[in-house]
Design a protein around this motif. Structure first.
Motif, PDB file in Angstrom:
ATOM      1  N   UNK A 130     101.776  23.684  16.957  1.00 30.40           N
ATOM      2  CA  UNK A 130     100.838  22.744  17.570  1.00 30.40           C
ATOM      3  C   UNK A 130     101.492  21.372  17.722  1.00 30.40           C
ATOM      4  N   UNK A 131     102.180  20.932  16.680  1.00 31.93           N
ATOM      5  CA  UNK A 131     102.832  19.624  16.698  1.00 31.93           C
ATOM      6  C   UNK A 131     103.932  19.568  17.735  1.00 31.93           C
ATOM      7  N   UNK A 132     104.727  20.623  17.822  1.00 31.37           N
ATOM      8  CA  UNK A 132     105.830  20.671  18.782  1.00 31.37           C
ATOM      9  C   UNK A 132     105.295  20.585  20.212  1.00 31.37           C
ATOM     10  N   UNK A 133     104.193  21.295  20.459  1.00 31.33           N
ATOM     11  CA  UNK A 133     103.654  21.286  21.821  1.00 31.33           C
ATOM     12  C   UNK A 133     103.124  19.900  22.190  1.00 31.33           C
ATOM     13  N   UNK A 157      87.449  27.016  26.086  1.00 30.27           N
ATOM     14  CA  UNK A 157      86.277  26.432  26.748  1.00 30.27           C
ATOM     15  C   UNK A 157      86.676  25.455  27.850  1.00 30.27           C
ATOM     16  N   UNK A 158      87.723  24.676  27.624  1.00 26.74           N
ATOM     17  CA  UNK A 158      88.153  23.662  28.590  1.00 26.74           C
ATOM     18  C   UNK A 158      89.620  23.883  28.934  1.00 26.74           C
ATOM     19  N   UNK A 159      89.993  23.454  30.126  1.00 29.53           N
ATOM     20  CA  UNK A 159      91.376  23.636  30.567  1.00 29.53           C
ATOM     21  C   UNK A 159      92.369  23.031  29.586  1.00 29.53           C
ATOM     22  N   UNK A 160      92.016  21.876  29.018  1.00 28.75           N
ATOM     23  CA  UNK A 160      92.946  21.209  28.113  1.00 28.75           C
ATOM     24  C   UNK A 160      93.123  21.948  26.795  1.00 28.75           C
ATOM     25  N   UNK A 161      92.290  22.963  26.544  1.00 27.93           N
ATOM     26  CA  UNK A 161      92.420  23.765  25.328  1.00 27.93           C
ATOM     27  C   UNK A 161      93.468  24.870  25.463  1.00 27.93           C
ATOM     28  N   UNK A 162      93.960  25.106  26.670  1.00 25.62           N
ATOM     29  CA  UNK A 162      94.903  26.200  26.908  1.00 25.62           C
ATOM     30  C   UNK A 162      96.162  26.065  26.043  1.00 25.62           C
ATOM     31  N   UNK A 163      96.838  24.910  26.040  1.00 28.58           N
ATOM     32  CA  UNK A 163      98.057  24.793  25.216  1.00 28.58           C
ATOM     33  C   UNK A 163      97.792  25.002  23.729  1.00 28.58           C
ATOM     34  N   UNK A 164      96.675  24.473  23.238  1.00 32.99           N
ATOM     35  CA  UNK A 164      96.353  24.591  21.813  1.00 32.99           C
ATOM     36  C   UNK A 164      96.187  26.056  21.408  1.00 32.99           C
ATOM     37  N   UNK A 165      95.520  26.836  22.262  1.00 37.04           N
ATOM     38  CA  UNK A 165      95.299  28.248  21.961  1.00 37.04           C
ATOM     39  C   UNK A 165      96.619  29.014  21.938  1.00 37.04           C
ATOM     40  N   UNK A 166      97.486  28.748  22.920  1.00 32.25           N
ATOM     41  CA  UNK A 166      98.771  29.448  22.975  1.00 32.25           C
ATOM     42  C   UNK A 166      99.651  29.072  21.791  1.00 32.25           C
ATOM     43  N   UNK A 167      99.639  27.799  21.410  1.00 30.17           N
ATOM     44  CA  UNK A 167     100.462  27.355  20.288  1.00 30.17           C
ATOM     45  C   UNK A 167     100.007  28.018  18.995  1.00 30.17           C
TER      46      UNK A 167
END
Length: 501
Positions: free
Chosen positions: A494-497, A259-269
């Motif tokens: 998630x934690x590592x990212x 939904x938001x740009x900042x969610x991109x890393x969370x989804x990939x992780x």
């Protein structure tokens, strides 16, 4: 209810990966969106082992092969990072052609070199701008690349060219066709492009050499399937959620709504954590009715093969990740009870799978025993009730999204309210998972306020959540009801990212 539970295993014993990232670099991805995407890809590169292989393809008005499928040695990680830095947003959205090219690389892997766990990561923030635009057409093309698709293979059809990245390493690392089998003979003569700026789709559908010994032979069932999971990432509200979810459903992948740009890393992780923890693949569960019983229904969205109506049904589960659990609810009709029987077998279950850690085929057998007594007690088992609520919520979300697409928002909200009412009055209502389900259903109802709200994120969230609950696999790390699906590998990733950002 039949339950499959994967054990916990340490990351140093995991199966190596073959991953191809297919990146949307169209004009709408410019700015923070493409920058975050590139940053996340660099994170993925850093967290792949030397035995893992990565390929990178980008698409806009043209498709560009930026990195051939190669092992992630220290040197090749540097090359991969260099290829990412060259990605620049601009142009149209040739989604299908980029996806097709990635699937082709997975399908053409050399048997002696390929890794068992393979996936394509497809990223987009918009609608596909070239043929085919519908899910059925795309799946037909991906599963049967040797069959002409009406409307796609006409000579005047405007198709984007395939462009080879200028970096010399790409020329050396693209894997050659396998040395044996249907695709080696067929594709060496038909599908291998002689000019990367031509239409590769038209080339793969040209008439093959009549002297080819494989002409006229049908491909094996394995060759007719998509050869890897497709994990899709839809950015913002402008992408086609039905298309991306459909591609994921058809290949045992997950659909992520970013939904938001900042969610991109969370989804990939979340996605990468799942891939590195795959424990078994090609899982098949066969249910056989015994002692006069009849199988009425299996509550699942996994593919079903009805071998004998009401008597033997196969469920194709696909893969399972470390610590994951798959609960399959089965409705069974029993013959009238003549005399009290403490325990009888009414369903037998046989599970087969490929253990990616040991590289062995395994078979597990068990029996479903039911204790029948002349009693009026109708108390449902707590775990069965909890999973029935999961299925109830997932089904309500699926149907509510269908109502929303018909602009029947009141009907959709009534359906969700009915599901919440049933869960609230169930024996497992006090369980935290069921409480979170009700909260999630309420949030889905808020996404049905009007057409703008539904298309602006309501539909995407519903499709994301219902897929997660049908498959019992997380695809939204911030969803309370999905937290129980997150395994240790996903949480660690998630934690590592977060620490690296």
């Amino acid at each position: 209810m039949a339950t499959l539970k994967a054990p916990l295993f340490k990351s140093d014993t995991r199966a190596p990966l073959d991953v191809i990232a297919i990146i949307d670099e169209s004009g709408s991805m410019s700015g923070e969106k493409i920058d975050l995407c590139k940053e996340t890809l660099e994170f993925i590169i850093q967290n792949l082992q030397e035995s893992d292989r990565l390929g990178i393809i980008s698409y806009a008005s043209i498709v560009t092969e930026r990195l051939g499928l190669m092992k992630m040695t220290a040197q090749n990680k540097n090359l991969a990072q260099d290829s990412i830095r060259n990605i620049q947003a601009g142009g149209g959205t040739s989604l299908y052609q980029g996806l097709e090219r990635g699937i082709e690389h997975i399908r053409d892997r050399v048997p002696e070199e390929k890794n068992e766990v393979a996936s394509v990561l497809l990223l987009t923030d918009g609608q596909t701008g070239s043929m085919p635009r519908d899910l059925a057409g795309m799946l037909e093309g991906l599963k049967h690349p040797w069959v002409a698709i009406p409307g796609l293979d006409e000579p005047n059809d405007q198709m984007p060219p395939i462009q080879q990245s200028p970096a010399p390493v790409q020329q050396k690392t693209l894997p050659p066709p396998p040395s044996s089998g249907f695709f080696s003979s067929f594709k060496k003569k038909v599908a291998t492009p002689t000019n990367r700026t031509t239409n590769s789709r038209l080339q793969t559908r040209n008439t093959p050499d009549p002297k080819d010994p494989h002409v006229g032979k049908r491909p094996s069932p394995e060759e007719q399937e998509i050869p890897c999971s497709i994990n899709t990432f839809g950015y913002g509200a402008d992408h086609d959620p039905l298309l991306l979810k459909g591609l994921a459903d058809a290949s045992n992948g997950s659909y992520y709504f970013v939904a938001k740009n900042e969610d991109i890393p969370e989804a990939f992780a979340d996605c990468l954590g799942g891939l590195v923890s795959v424990a078994a693949q090609n899982i098949s569960v066969k249910f056989r009715a015994e002692n006069g019983a009849t199988i009425l229904k299996i509550f699942t969205k996994f593919k079903l093969n009805e071998i004998s109506p009401g008597k033997e049904i196969e469920v194709i589960v696909g893969d399972i990740q470390s610590e994951e659990q798959k609960d399959i609810l089965v409705a069974v009709s029993l013959t009238p009870l003549q005399v009290e029987n403490p325990e009888s077998v009414y369903v037998s279950v046989e599970t087969t799978c490929f253990n990616v850690l040991t590289c062995n085929l395994e078979t597990l057998k068990t029996e479903g025993k039911i204790s029948r007594q002349n009693s009026n007690s109708k108390t449902r088992n707590f775990d069965v009730d909890k999973n029935y609520n999961r299925v109830l919520a997932a089904d309500a979300m699926t149907r509510a999204a269908e109502f929303g697409r018909q602009d029947k928002y009141d009907d959709a909200k009534t359906l969700l309210a009915d599901a919440m009412s049933k869960i609230r009055s169930s024996p497992s209502a006090s369980d935290s998972f069921c409480s979170n389900l009700m909260t999630e259903l309420e949030n889905c109802s808020k996404g049905l306020r009007d057409r703008a709200t539904f298309l602006g994120g309501g539909q995407q969230a519903m499709l994301n959540n219902c897929q997660s609950h049908w498959n019992q696999r997380s695809n939204n790390a911030s969803s309370p009801s999905q937290m129980g699906y997150q395994n240790s590998a996903k949480k660690k990733m998630q934690s590592v990212f977060k620490k690296s950002s």
